[in-house]
Design an enzyme around this catalytic site. Structure first.
Site, PDB file in Angstrom:
ATOM      1  N   GLU A 127     -14.393 -21.720  26.334  1.00  0.00           N
ATOM      2  CA  GLU A 127     -13.471 -22.446  27.222  1.00  0.00           C
ATOM      3  C   GLU A 127     -13.022 -21.556  28.396  1.00  0.00           C
ATOM      4  O   GLU A 127     -11.903 -21.654  28.881  1.00  0.00           O
ATOM      5  CB  GLU A 127     -12.306 -23.067  26.440  1.00  0.00           C
ATOM      6  N   ARG A 168       0.828  -1.208   0.000  1.00  0.00           N
ATOM      7  CA  ARG A 168       0.000   0.000   0.000  1.00  0.00           C
ATOM      8  C   ARG A 168       0.868   1.267   0.000  1.00  0.00           C
ATOM      9  O   ARG A 168       1.746   1.414   0.862  1.00  0.00           O
ATOM     10  CB  ARG A 168      -0.900  -0.025   1.248  1.00  0.00           C
TER      11      ARG A 168
END
Ligand code: COS
Length: 386
Positions: free
Chosen positions: A362, A267
């Site tokens: 979890e 970019r």
């Protein structure tokens, strides 16, 4: 597994992830489905049986070896890992850690081959973080139990052949001691699975409610054959699972860093690639440093787990740090991409949503903090140096 074979396996998996799975990511997200040939390929590579001993047909890796493979899996959409993840971790480990020899013989070979998917059924509509408060009831009647209740957000429920289910056998004990773990076959009469949930991300991996309406389960399906042990079984499963998820977070961070570096180099703004700008470099450096720290701590804790040490606190440290870390890395990855990072055609947009789950399942970050601090206070009380 010897070192060379492990390294070969890791490199084969790395190639498979990058050459076969990455190109499928968008399709999996759009169709919310993993192609059948990928399930077959996972089975051929033995991935359903990563943690299951060789005598039951698995690869027999210890946790230190397992995390090396999971670092690789994290490079691609987490839904792929989810397909075999519950057989490697939370679905199978209850049987592996606490099951009777007969239970292991009956189920582990089928889980290792991927013929049967195992799902972990702990969470309920009113029992998430407070897992010991679960209300699903298992009542003994002669040589079987009758189960009634509901489980929520159960990963792989629509695909499951068996559930490792936590249910209350002693209604007079409202806490952890009244809970027993069972193996319940998904085709048992009275068991039904709800519609897959509509999630923020991780499309291709499915969660759903599981309803138990007078489901009869033989007494021989009590994991380990003893009532009242189910909560401890679940906690042992989660200690291990938390290290596995932490490793997945590191893999995802590596991918996000890769995407960030590639984009920053390509970019151009103000006449040069944005990678030349030190404010962008600072973001890259922070992400690299944190991912490296997480990888090191996971390797250390997994090696100690494999050596038989109790690393419950360290597993929570790893899960807490790695899941928060990948959240920050994903955020920086979107920032480096600028407006493009908000667009669906860039992988970082999808990963940003996918990794959000790691701070929740979890055990949330807050539950990990509680596990860590409680252990610190216990150690202080007993005079153990931290
Ligand atoms: N390994 C073995 N045993 C353990 C253990 C572990 N890691 N953690 C707790 N236990 C034992 C305790 O030793 C205690 O046994 P005794 O009664 O014999 O002393 C028993 O289990 C109850 O433990 P505790 O009192 O700590 O339970 P709490 O109700 O306070 O709950 C937390 C502890 C909050 C840590 C637990 O409920 C938890 O982890 N919640 C999050 C659940 C979760 O991760 N859900 C996600 C679902 S899976 S996607």
């Amino acid at each position: 597994m010897d070192k060379d074979t492990l390294e070969q396996t890791r490199l084969t998996l790395r190639r498979f992830v990058r050459e076969r799975l990455v190109p499928l990511e968008k399709q999996v997200a759009d169709e919310d489905r993993i192609p059948d040939e990928i399930r077959r390929a996972f089975a051929e590579m033995g991935l359903f049986g990563i943690s299951i001993p060789e005598e039951y047909g698995g690869l027999g890796l210890d946790l230190a070896e397992e995390v090396e493979l999971i670092f690789e899996m994290g490079w691609t959409s987490p839904a792929f890992r989810s397909m075999f993840g519950s057989n490697v971790g939370i679905g199978s480990q209850g049987i592996l850690i606490d099951g009777t020899p007969e239970q292991k013989q009956k189920w582990l070979p089928r889980l290792a081959s991927g013929e049967v998917i195992a799902s972990f059924a702990l969470t309920e509509p009113d029992a998430g973080s407070d897992a010991a408060g679960l209300r699903t009831r298992a009542e003994r009647q002669g040589d079987h139990y009758v189960i009634n209740g509901a489980k929520r957000y159960i990963t792989n429920a629509p695909q499951a052949g068996i559930f490792t289910l936590m249910a209350r056998t002693d209604p007079s004990n409202k806490g952890a001691g009244g809970i027993t773990a069972f193996i319940v076959e998904a085709n048992a009469p009275g068991l039904s699975v709800g519609k897959p949930d509509k999630k923020m991300g991780q499309r291709g991996a499915h969660t759903a409610d599981v309803i138990f309406d007078n489901v009869k389960v033989p007494a021989e399906n009590v994991i380990g054959g003893r009532e009242g042990q189910g909560f401890k079984t679940a906690m042992k499963v989660l200690d291990r699972g938390r290290l596995h998820i932490a490793a997945l977070c590191v893999g995802a961070a590596e991918r996000l860093i890769h995407e960030s570096v590639a984009y920053a180099r390509e970019r151009k703004q103000f006449g040069q690639s944005i990678a030349e700008f030190q404010l962008v470099q600072a973001m890259l450096a922070d992400s690299r440093t944190e991912a490296y720290a997480a990888r090191c701590m996971i390797r250390e804790a997994a090696a100690r787990y494999a050596a038989g040490e109790n690393v419950s606190m360290e597993a929570s440290c790893c899960k807490y740090y790695a899941s928060e870390m990948v959240g920050r890395v994903a955020d920086r990855a979107v920032q480096i991409h600028g407006g493009a990072g908000y667009m669906q055609e860039y992988a970082v947009e999808r990963f940003y949503r996918d990794v959000r789950l790691f701070r929740l399942y979890e055990g949330t970050s807050q539950i990990q903090q509680i596990v860590i601090a409680r252990q610190m206070l216990r150690q202080a009380e007993s005079g153990v140096e931290g």
